[in-house]
Scaffold this active site. Sequence first.
Site, PDB file in Angstrom:
ATOM      1  NE  ARG A  79      -3.399   2.424   2.659  1.00  0.00           N
ATOM      2  CZ  ARG A  79      -3.230   3.328   3.634  1.00  0.00           C
ATOM      3  NH1 ARG A  79      -2.414   3.079   4.636  1.00  0.00           N
ATOM      4  NH2 ARG A  79      -3.874   4.468   3.595  1.00  0.00           N
ATOM      5  CD  GLU A 168      -4.325   7.726   9.540  1.00  0.00           C
ATOM      6  OE1 GLU A 168      -3.777   8.776   9.893  1.00  0.00           O
ATOM      7  OE2 GLU A 168      -3.925   6.605   9.878  1.00  0.00           O
ATOM      8  CE1 TYR A 300       0.381   2.888  13.367  1.00  0.00           C
ATOM      9  CE2 TYR A 300      -1.670   3.860  12.582  1.00  0.00           C
ATOM     10  CZ  TYR A 300      -0.384   3.408  12.347  1.00  0.00           C
ATOM     11  OH  TYR A 300       0.141   3.481  11.080  1.00  0.00           O
ATOM     12  CD  GLU A 364      -1.472   4.101   7.984  1.00  0.00           C
ATOM     13  OE1 GLU A 364      -1.178   4.543   9.120  1.00  0.00           O
ATOM     14  OE2 GLU A 364      -1.661   4.830   7.002  1.00  0.00           O
TER      15      GLU A 364
END
Length: 457
Positions: A79, A168, A300, A364
Amino acid sequence: MTNPVPTFPEGFLWGTATSSYQIEGAVTAGGRGPSIWDTFSHTPGKTYNGDTGDVAVDHFHRLREDVALMEQLGLNAYRFSIAWSRLLPDGRGAINQDGVAFYRQLGERLRAAGITPVATLYHWDLPQALQDEGGWLSPHSPDWFAEYAAVAKEQLGDLISIWSTLNEPWCSAFLGHSEGSHAPGITDPASSYVAAHHLMLGHHRAIRAMRETNRRPDDQLGIVLNLIPAWPATNEPEDVAAANAIDAVHNQLFLEAVLAGRYPQLILDYHDRFGVGDRIDATELAEVREDIDYLGVNYYNVNLVRYVAGAPAMAAWPGSDGSVMDPPPGELTDMGWGVEPAGLKWTLLRVAEQHPGLPLYVCENGAAYPDVVAADGSVADPKRIAYLEGHLAALGDAMAAGADVRGYFVWSLLDNFEWAHGYQMRFGLVRVDLETMQRTIKASGYWYRDFIAGQRS
Ligand code: IFM
């Protein structure tokens, strides 16, 4: 109980992720026009140590070497993002064929290596020429983005079939226009809601433009959101309300705008409160709404939210007066983020329950830790390995419980320019010596390679 060695379905995408400004460098090469991050990073005081992406990790000149690294890791997907101002130096109008050639070369090399290219149109590097005309605050910005999306699809659609519009958008809107810690560095809460609205209109318009351009049967068009679990610190109603306010601005605004073409009531209230209700036409959002083929989720960490009477709203969540966020107890990564794999499972299952049938990618996931280079040049990074192991187990659990996840991308392939934090944060599976640009696969890179290989055997 988590399953320590989950098994993933055949065809699952195992990748790493990067973005253009963070790795490419070569900001004046190949006809690239300047972006807002060139301007921002060159403004004194905006980034750690005055770091910029001028050279970054020189991926523009090391593309062949970097694809070879991906092959060494055994990835079957990669990506990356396209720098808008490499394709359209002025943001619209004339196409820069050198920019097209660079991404065609990347797509061709990836495909030759059996690595599926997964492209993001916008990872925060708006052409400066468009910022000069108002950027995401301009009502024309959705048109500009749709034009760019059509150009990218026309020029590259034979090589790339998985596309994301925005990465994002919360960061673009709220870090860029309210907190001011990201480009373009505006600190006006009202503007951040206007920017968020234009980003959402732009997303839908771009999906439409890509569906109408160079359409192919295997096209997958979506968007990538950074969803944060904003968990109330206690069950007290004040803490629950404080957490809901963060959730509304960070997650639900974007989930509802993307998937339902509307805004949550709390966000509509904020539009009125900040005096921008007349600049945000929610009916237009409903009119331009397009279905997506998948949702990309970046995960995250978890935040615990409590109510503190009189606490001013945090600038990145305007309207959230009284909400205070803390990481969960325990060790933190270099970014100051807690390590909580259960949050990944929770996030994926929540989306799966709220939006059944929607395919997901984890676009991610990763952690910043300092590199310790041994005398023989090797880099042992056991904390990153533990982070990945825990999150892959949580991903397996989420899938076993019903989340339809089709791929997983570690952030990041390479150490790179971590925005306002400059180069002091290292997220890579591959270390980059910033003096020599030498690449060294860290222990976590070998660990990920072996994990992927274990899935195939
Ligand atoms: O480096 C960033 C990336 O650009 C967007 N998602 C979060 C990463 C780590 O902060």
